[in-house]
Design a protein around this motif. Structure first.
Motif: not given
Length: 89
Positions: A2-4
């Protein structure tokens, strides 16, 4: 993986959205004290402005900072903002 998500905030001068880290924050705390928040972590109502002189001038002229924080902005806050912006230009 996941990318923030990068938090975006709107500049009070040009009304464009930028990543929070690229903006200067002005905060009004519970005691109605208004300060330039270099850390971006002080408690209270915050408003943001990008690090450009013309945006600051526009915000001062149109009184957008005062309107968003619903009170007068002390001169030393403007001085701190001008100093911070001059470092980045």
């Amino acid at each position: 993986m996941k990318t923030r998500k990068i938090p975006l905030r709107k500049c009070i001068g040009c009304m464009e959205s930028f990543p929070k880290k690229e903006l200067c924050r002005i905060v009004k705390n519970k005691d109605n004290e208004i300060k330039f928040d270099a850390t971006g972590k002080l408690n209270g109502r915050g408003t943001y402005i990008c690090k450009k002189t013309d945006c600051l001038d526009k915000a001062i002229k149109s009184k957008r900072l005062q309107k968003s924080l619903e009170s007068e902005i002390p001169e030393e806050v403007y001085e701190a903002l001008k100093l911070e912006i001059s470092k980045n230009e």
